[in-house]
Enzyme design. Sequence first.
Site, mmCIF file in Angstrom:
data_model
loop_
_atom_site.group_PDB
_atom_site.id
_atom_site.type_symbol
_atom_site.label_atom_id
_atom_site.label_comp_id
_atom_site.label_asym_id
_atom_site.label_seq_id
_atom_site.Cartn_x
_atom_site.Cartn_y
_atom_site.Cartn_z
ATOM 1 N N TYR A 66 -7.930 6.159 9.010
ATOM 2 C CA TYR A 66 -7.169 4.866 9.289
ATOM 3 C C TYR A 66 -8.291 4.079 10.084
ATOM 4 O O TYR A 66 -8.102 2.758 9.878
ATOM 5 C CB TYR A 66 -5.890 5.132 10.468
ATOM 6 N N ARG A 69 -9.597 2.221 7.238
ATOM 7 C CA ARG A 69 -8.676 1.196 6.743
ATOM 8 C C ARG A 69 -8.653 0.263 7.856
ATOM 9 O O ARG A 69 -8.523 -1.301 7.443
ATOM 10 C CB ARG A 69 -7.221 1.613 6.637
ATOM 11 N N ASP A 103 -1.767 -4.021 6.639
ATOM 12 C CA ASP A 103 -3.225 -4.645 6.603
ATOM 13 C C ASP A 103 -2.859 -6.014 7.434
ATOM 14 O O ASP A 103 -3.985 -6.369 7.812
ATOM 15 C CB ASP A 103 -4.320 -5.022 5.375
ATOM 16 N N HIS A 118 6.292 -0.776 6.434
ATOM 17 C CA HIS A 118 5.539 0.615 6.705
ATOM 18 C C HIS A 118 4.539 0.590 7.927
ATOM 19 O O HIS A 118 3.758 1.482 8.220
ATOM 20 C CB HIS A 118 4.861 1.044 5.571
ATOM 21 N N CYS A 129 3.702 8.490 26.349
ATOM 22 C CA CYS A 129 4.420 7.716 27.026
ATOM 23 C C CYS A 129 4.704 6.289 25.887
ATOM 24 O O CYS A 129 5.239 5.336 26.481
ATOM 25 C CB CYS A 129 3.539 7.168 28.210
ATOM 26 N N GLY A 186 2.821 -7.017 -6.797
ATOM 27 C CA GLY A 186 1.840 -6.021 -6.470
ATOM 28 C C GLY A 186 2.154 -4.799 -6.019
ATOM 29 O O GLY A 186 1.469 -4.214 -5.227
ATOM 30 N N THR A 187 3.268 -4.205 -6.532
ATOM 31 C CA THR A 187 3.684 -2.861 -6.266
ATOM 32 C C THR A 187 3.826 -2.037 -7.478
ATOM 33 O O THR A 187 4.657 -2.414 -8.315
ATOM 34 C CB THR A 187 4.841 -2.838 -5.253
ATOM 35 N N ASN A 212 2.656 -8.760 -11.531
ATOM 36 C CA ASN A 212 2.003 -7.516 -11.572
ATOM 37 C C ASN A 212 1.264 -7.562 -12.909
ATOM 38 O O ASN A 212 1.966 -7.548 -13.995
ATOM 39 C CB ASN A 212 2.739 -6.391 -11.565
HETATM 40 C C1 BV8 Z 1 11.421 8.946 4.124
HETATM 41 C C2 BV8 Z 1 1.921 3.651 5.261
HETATM 42 C C3 BV8 Z 1 13.011 9.993 5.348
HETATM 43 C C4 BV8 Z 1 0.824 4.673 5.139
HETATM 44 C C5 BV8 Z 1 3.280 4.242 3.191
HETATM 45 C C6 BV8 Z 1 13.462 9.104 -3.336
HETATM 46 C C7 BV8 Z 1 12.908 9.437 -4.626
HETATM 47 C C8 BV8 Z 1 11.569 10.007 -4.466
HETATM 48 C C9 BV8 Z 1 10.838 10.358 -3.357
HETATM 49 C C10 BV8 Z 1 11.397 9.979 -1.991
HETATM 50 C C11 BV8 Z 1 12.684 9.166 -2.101
HETATM 51 N N1 BV8 Z 1 13.213 8.880 -0.759
HETATM 52 C C12 BV8 Z 1 12.129 9.237 -0.201
HETATM 53 C C13 BV8 Z 1 11.204 9.858 -0.831
HETATM 54 C C14 BV8 Z 1 9.829 10.480 -0.228
HETATM 55 C C15 BV8 Z 1 8.916 9.444 0.026
HETATM 56 C C16 BV8 Z 1 8.443 8.875 -1.131
HETATM 57 O O1 BV8 Z 1 8.813 7.806 -1.775
HETATM 58 N N2 BV8 Z 1 7.499 9.632 -2.114
HETATM 59 C C17 BV8 Z 1 6.624 9.154 -3.129
HETATM 60 C C18 BV8 Z 1 5.347 9.273 -3.306
HETATM 61 C C19 BV8 Z 1 7.767 9.571 -4.340
HETATM 62 N N3 BV8 Z 1 9.144 8.489 0.919
HETATM 63 C C20 BV8 Z 1 9.014 8.492 2.114
HETATM 64 O O2 BV8 Z 1 8.480 9.698 2.734
HETATM 65 C C21 BV8 Z 1 9.404 7.522 3.241
HETATM 66 N N4 BV8 Z 1 10.340 8.146 4.301
HETATM 67 O O3 BV8 Z 1 11.796 8.953 3.008
HETATM 68 O O4 BV8 Z 1 11.904 9.346 5.206
HETATM 69 C C22 BV8 Z 1 13.714 10.115 6.385
HETATM 70 C C23 BV8 Z 1 14.784 9.289 6.595
HETATM 71 C C24 BV8 Z 1 15.690 9.373 7.920
HETATM 72 C C25 BV8 Z 1 14.955 10.319 8.686
HETATM 73 C C26 BV8 Z 1 13.842 11.008 8.550
HETATM 74 C C27 BV8 Z 1 13.410 10.895 7.455
HETATM 75 C C28 BV8 Z 1 8.223 6.835 3.861
HETATM 76 C C29 BV8 Z 1 7.638 6.044 2.824
HETATM 77 C C30 BV8 Z 1 6.462 5.186 3.362
HETATM 78 C C31 BV8 Z 1 5.181 6.025 3.382
HETATM 79 N N5 BV8 Z 1 4.026 5.087 3.961
HETATM 80 N N6 BV8 Z 1 2.141 3.676 3.685
HETATM 81 C C32 BV8 Z 1 -0.602 4.166 4.905
HETATM 82 O O5 BV8 Z 1 -0.247 2.896 4.190
HETATM 83 O O6 BV8 Z 1 -1.391 4.647 4.991
HETATM 84 S S1 BV8 Z 1 3.622 4.317 1.431
HETATM 85 C C33 BV8 Z 1 2.209 3.417 0.910
HETATM 86 O O7 BV8 Z 1 2.225 3.750 -0.396
HETATM 87 C C34 BV8 Z 1 2.144 1.904 0.830
HETATM 88 O O8 BV8 Z 1 2.999 1.429 2.036
HETATM 89 C C35 BV8 Z 1 2.862 1.667 -0.274
HETATM 90 O O9 BV8 Z 1 4.720 1.966 0.022
HETATM 91 C C36 BV8 Z 1 2.779 2.767 -1.214
HETATM 92 C C37 BV8 Z 1 1.673 2.412 -2.448
HETATM 93 O O10 BV8 Z 1 2.345 1.684 -3.149
HETATM 94 P P1 BV8 Z 1 1.877 0.276 -3.719
HETATM 95 O O11 BV8 Z 1 1.678 -0.695 -2.443
HETATM 96 O O12 BV8 Z 1 2.586 -0.313 -4.675
HETATM 97 O O13 BV8 Z 1 0.365 0.468 -4.194
HETATM 98 P P2 BV8 Z 1 -0.119 1.042 -5.479
HETATM 99 O O14 BV8 Z 1 -1.505 1.427 -5.433
HETATM 100 O O15 BV8 Z 1 0.926 2.158 -5.756
HETATM 101 O O16 BV8 Z 1 0.091 0.002 -6.651
HETATM 102 C C38 BV8 Z 1 -0.465 -1.369 -6.587
HETATM 103 C C39 BV8 Z 1 0.024 -2.109 -7.560
HETATM 104 O O17 BV8 Z 1 -0.445 -3.422 -7.553
HETATM 105 C C40 BV8 Z 1 0.146 -1.342 -9.080
HETATM 106 O O18 BV8 Z 1 1.171 -1.588 -9.821
HETATM 107 C C41 BV8 Z 1 -1.030 -2.575 -9.616
HETATM 108 O O19 BV8 Z 1 -0.882 -2.888 -10.977
HETATM 109 C C42 BV8 Z 1 -0.908 -3.834 -9.023
HETATM 110 N N7 BV8 Z 1 -2.056 -4.698 -8.862
HETATM 111 C C43 BV8 Z 1 -3.272 -4.491 -8.786
HETATM 112 N N8 BV8 Z 1 -4.227 -5.621 -8.598
HETATM 113 C C44 BV8 Z 1 -3.130 -6.530 -8.514
HETATM 114 C C45 BV8 Z 1 -1.751 -6.084 -8.719
HETATM 115 N N9 BV8 Z 1 -0.689 -6.955 -8.553
HETATM 116 C C46 BV8 Z 1 -0.804 -8.085 -8.396
HETATM 117 N N10 BV8 Z 1 -2.168 -8.780 -8.310
HETATM 118 C C47 BV8 Z 1 -3.195 -8.010 -8.359
HETATM 119 N N11 BV8 Z 1 -4.451 -8.522 -8.141
HETATM 120 ZN ZN ZN Z 2 0.421 7.504 27.173
#
Ligand code: BV8
Ligand code: ZN
Length: 243
Positions: A66, A69, A103, A118, A129, A186-187, A212
């Site tokens: 981090y 990042r 970010d 997120h 604390c 962009g997701t 995208n």
């Molecule tokens: C939870 C912070 C429960 C950290 C992040 C249902 C189905 C399957 C799985 C699950 C489900 N429900 C829950 C899950 C599990 C899990 C999950 O989704 N797993 C995935 C991997 C399958 N979800 C969780 O764990 C969530 N929590 O479910 O808790 C709970 C509920 C109650 C009580 C207790 C527990 C939490 C999820 C959040 C995790 N944290 N980020 C950090 O950043 O380090 S997620 C992180 O990854 C990002 O924040 C973002 O969400 C994700 C990355 O995805 P994108 O941002 O889309 O990036 P990516 O690189 O994938 O894609 C980029 C895109 O941009 C591409 O399509 C590309 O083509 C495009 N692009 C590129 N250049 C450009 C462009 N577009 C436009 N212009 C450009 N120039």
């Molecule tokens: Zn403290």
Amino acid sequence: MDDFDRLVSALRSASSVSVLTGAGVSAESGIATFRGAGGLWEGHRIEDVATPEAFAKDPERVWRFYEMRRQNAREARPNPGHTALAELEKRFPRFLLATQNVDGLHRRAGSRNLVELHGSIERRYCVRCRRTEEDLDPLETLPPACAACGDRMRPDIVWFGEPLPVEAWADAQEAARSAEVYLVVGTSAEVYPAAGLALIAADAGAAVFEINPAETALSPLFSGAIREPSGVALPRILAALEA
Ligand code: BV8
Ligand code: ZN
């Protein structure tokens, strides 16, 4: 009429618009996306750096990830895609931008009707604390210690397996339900529950458009797509609305 013109005409008659963004909107600011070559996850298994278990096991390794990042975010500047979204916000009586990005670039670009689903790389809090600090200054010691009780601080980020901030998630769902036009920018739409917002909007009858260069997991469900970088497409949309 191509998808670009259909999107612009949908926006012309809309009063309620919402947007979901991901790492792609910050790619043109030099911040790596997650997936794909050179992606943030390359060399780092999600389980090793973005879960509460990883932090419990090796907090220093998680903080090294981090701190890298935070440095990227410190050196980055909002790009024309961020700026166009901040401008777009002013054009609609009801507008909400929900971002998966930690970010802080949307806020730095001037977006105000914004929820960070997120968390934010700028904030950290004490695991005992709950004292919070907010800045992007380089951290001398990793993990940083709490100035009040001395325990360790953690990034104010939603890790995998952790719930999203209650209010931010509620606002994002409400905006998706009431949007006439919903933009998915962009997701890869693979992380839930955030990606589910686009499905909520589509089910509620919104015109959902994807901005995208590439297809994503949910593309078949959308009304249309602009296959361009967001830093090009979003300013073009704004210009068309102002024409
Ligand atoms: C939870 C912070 C429960 C950290 C992040 C249902 C189905 C399957 C799985 C699950 C489900 N429900 C829950 C899950 C599990 C899990 C999950 O989704 N797993 C995935 C991997 C399958 N979800 C969780 O764990 C969530 N929590 O479910 O808790 C709970 C509920 C109650 C009580 C207790 C527990 C939490 C999820 C959040 C995790 N944290 N980020 C950090 O950043 O380090 S997620 C992180 O990854 C990002 O924040 C973002 O969400 C994700 C990355 O995805 P994108 O941002 O889309 O990036 P990516 O690189 O994938 O894609 C980029 C895109 O941009 C591409 O399509 C590309 O083509 C495009 N692009 C590129 N250049 C450009 C462009 N577009 C436009 N212009 C450009 N120039
Ligand atoms: Zn403290």
